[in-house]
Design an enzyme around this catalytic site. Structure first.
Site, PDB file in Angstrom:
ATOM      1  N   GLU A  33       1.285   5.501   0.716  1.00 50.54           N
ATOM      2  CA  GLU A  33       0.705   6.663   1.397  1.00 50.54           C
ATOM      3  C   GLU A  33       1.111   7.980   0.731  1.00 50.54           C
ATOM      4  O   GLU A  33       2.256   8.149   0.327  1.00 50.54           O
ATOM      5  CB  GLU A  33       1.184   6.647   2.856  1.00 50.54           C
ATOM      6  CG  GLU A  33       0.680   7.795   3.690  1.00 50.54           C
ATOM      7  CD  GLU A  33       1.042   7.632   5.161  1.00 50.54           C
ATOM      8  OE1 GLU A  33       0.853   6.528   5.727  1.00 50.54           O
ATOM      9  OE2 GLU A  33       1.542   8.614   5.736  1.00 50.54           O
ATOM     10  N   SER A  60       0.881  -1.171   0.000  1.00 49.65           N
ATOM     11  CA  SER A  60       0.000   0.000   0.000  1.00 49.65           C
ATOM     12  C   SER A  60       0.916   1.217   0.000  1.00 49.65           C
ATOM     13  O   SER A  60       2.087   1.108   0.375  1.00 49.65           O
ATOM     14  CB  SER A  60      -0.933  -0.011   1.217  1.00 49.65           C
ATOM     15  OG  SER A  60      -0.203  -0.273   2.398  1.00 49.65           O
ATOM     16  N   HIS A  91       3.858  -0.994   3.655  1.00 53.93           N
ATOM     17  CA  HIS A  91       3.147   0.273   3.438  1.00 53.93           C
ATOM     18  C   HIS A  91       4.203   1.348   3.206  1.00 53.93           C
ATOM     19  O   HIS A  91       4.995   1.646   4.107  1.00 53.93           O
ATOM     20  CB  HIS A  91       2.301   0.597   4.683  1.00 53.93           C
ATOM     21  CG  HIS A  91       1.533   1.879   4.591  1.00 53.93           C
ATOM     22  ND1 HIS A  91       0.307   1.977   3.967  1.00 53.93           N
ATOM     23  CD2 HIS A  91       1.800   3.133   5.054  1.00 53.93           C
ATOM     24  CE1 HIS A  91      -0.153   3.222   4.068  1.00 53.93           C
ATOM     25  NE2 HIS A  91       0.753   3.942   4.713  1.00 53.93           N
ATOM     26  N   ASP A 129      -1.423  14.406  16.261  1.00 55.14           N
ATOM     27  CA  ASP A 129      -0.643  15.293  17.145  1.00 55.14           C
ATOM     28  C   ASP A 129      -1.018  16.717  16.807  1.00 55.14           C
ATOM     29  O   ASP A 129      -0.898  17.119  15.652  1.00 55.14           O
ATOM     30  CB  ASP A 129       0.865  15.153  16.868  1.00 55.14           C
ATOM     31  CG  ASP A 129       1.381  13.787  17.249  1.00 55.14           C
ATOM     32  OD1 ASP A 129       1.144  13.378  18.404  1.00 55.14           O
ATOM     33  OD2 ASP A 129       2.012  13.152  16.393  1.00 55.14           O
ATOM     34  N   PHE A 135      12.322  14.103  10.433  1.00 56.42           N
ATOM     35  CA  PHE A 135      11.139  13.263  10.682  1.00 56.42           C
ATOM     36  C   PHE A 135      11.388  12.307  11.840  1.00 56.42           C
ATOM     37  O   PHE A 135      10.533  12.083  12.676  1.00 56.42           O
ATOM     38  CB  PHE A 135      10.804  12.417   9.455  1.00 56.42           C
ATOM     39  CG  PHE A 135      10.145  13.180   8.359  1.00 56.42           C
ATOM     40  CD1 PHE A 135       9.534  14.398   8.590  1.00 56.42           C
ATOM     41  CD2 PHE A 135      10.124  12.664   7.070  1.00 56.42           C
ATOM     42  CE1 PHE A 135       8.921  15.102   7.568  1.00 56.42           C
ATOM     43  CE2 PHE A 135       9.519  13.360   6.040  1.00 56.42           C
ATOM     44  CZ  PHE A 135       8.922  14.582   6.288  1.00 56.42           C
TER      45      PHE A 135
END
Ligand code: FAD
Length: 276
Positions: free
Chosen positions: A9, A7, A257, A100, A207
């Protein structure tokens, strides 16, 4: 090597140029035949329309698409309205998160944790949605202890999640250990590994600081040694991440993913390497 389901994103683009670039990336990524594409949701609802319109565009192109949905800062009524809209548009899959809030953004909202969001989605919409939740093989940065975090994860599944997607990681043992630990708690849903391609050192470090993902020292040092040599960073990143994916596949991971960052090249190169 047989690749498991994948998958991919995206985040909702902020400009018409960004939307155009994403369309081109998506066309390329569709060649990998992902099970579905997912689209992130800005905490506090900041990207709500962008998330939905991107998901609808993907659906119109004939692919399955899942919006992410976060509950932080939201009311039950606002989530209820979003779920009704998703349902009316024929969306059958959601990635459910707490989210968040940026500091100074306001109150936490009526649902405090993702487990409460999953419970609410099931209470409101029964089995309409396939629900994915987040998992943290290296522990969520705000968790009080590893055991608390595992319990919190198990609660999300008990509340009705069908599967989980992990935060990205570069140490496969963290994933296998996490899966073993949650199986001991009776969690039997598929735990798909989140894969972050490595293409940019500064961005990756930023990140990873935010989300608590560890960059092993040997990877960090090597990436730093390349300086501005983007081609070497990408070539090394491809070796590292393909090697990680190969170990995960050999260990039985049910899916990968990809955090594509709306780019096609790195995800495509990794998948080609895995097939090759
Ligand atoms: P939770 O599962 O609610 O956990 C949050 C923290 O609370 C953890 O430390 C947990 O241990 C603790 N906790 C949970 N329940 C309890 C309890 N009952 N008592 C005490 N402590 C508890 N963010 C976005 O804003 N938008 C996105 O689209 C998005 N997509 C993501 C996709 C994936 C696959 C992943 C892995 C993360 C994504 N995130 C996204 C980031 C996510 O929102 C943050 O990591 C957030 O900090 C936690 O969300 P969660 O759903 O995991 O929260």
């Amino acid at each position: 090597m047989a690749t498991p389901d994948i998958s991919i994103e995206f985040f909702p683009p902020k400009t018409p140029e960004g939307a155009e670039k994403l369309r081109a990336a998506r066309q390329k990524l569709a060649e990998l035949h992902p099970k579905y594409f997912s689209v992130t949701f800005g905490a506090g609802g900041s990207t709500q329309q962008g998330t939905l319109s991107t998901v609808l565009e993907i659906q119109a192109e004939g692919h399955d698409a899942a919006p992410h949905l976060s509950c932080v800062g939201a009311t039950r009524d606002s989530i209820r309205a979003i779920l009704a809209e998703f349902k009316a548009k024929g969306i059958r899959r959601i990635v459910a998160l707490r989210g968040d809030l940026p500091s100074g953004y306001g109150g936490a909202g009526e649902l405090r944790y993702a487990s409460e969001l999953v419970e609410f989605i099931r209470a409101e919409t029964g089995d309409w949605f396939h629900i994915e939740v987040a998992a943290y093989p290296e522990m969520h940065p705000q968790a009080r202890s590893p055991q608390d975090d595992l319990q919190a994860f198990a609660r999300k599944v008990q509340a009705g999640a069908n599967a989980a997607i992990t935060q990205y990681f570069y140490n496969p043992d963290a994933y296998f250990q996490f899966v073993d630990n949650v199986r001991k708690l009776g969690v039997d849903v598929p735990i798909v590994a989140g894969i972050m391609p490595i293409t940019n050192y500064t961005q990756l470090m930023r990140f990873s600081d935010m989300c608590g993902a560890e960059i092993p020292r040997w990877i960090r040092l090597k990436l730093a040694s390349f300086g501005d040599d983007s081609a070497s960073i990408k070539a090394f990143g491809l070796d590292v991440v393909s090697g990680l994916a190969e170990r995960l596949i050999a260990g039985g991971v049910p899916g990968l993913h990809f955090y594509s960052m709306n780019q096609a090249a790195a995800t495509t190169a990794i998948c080609q390497r895995l097939k090759g």
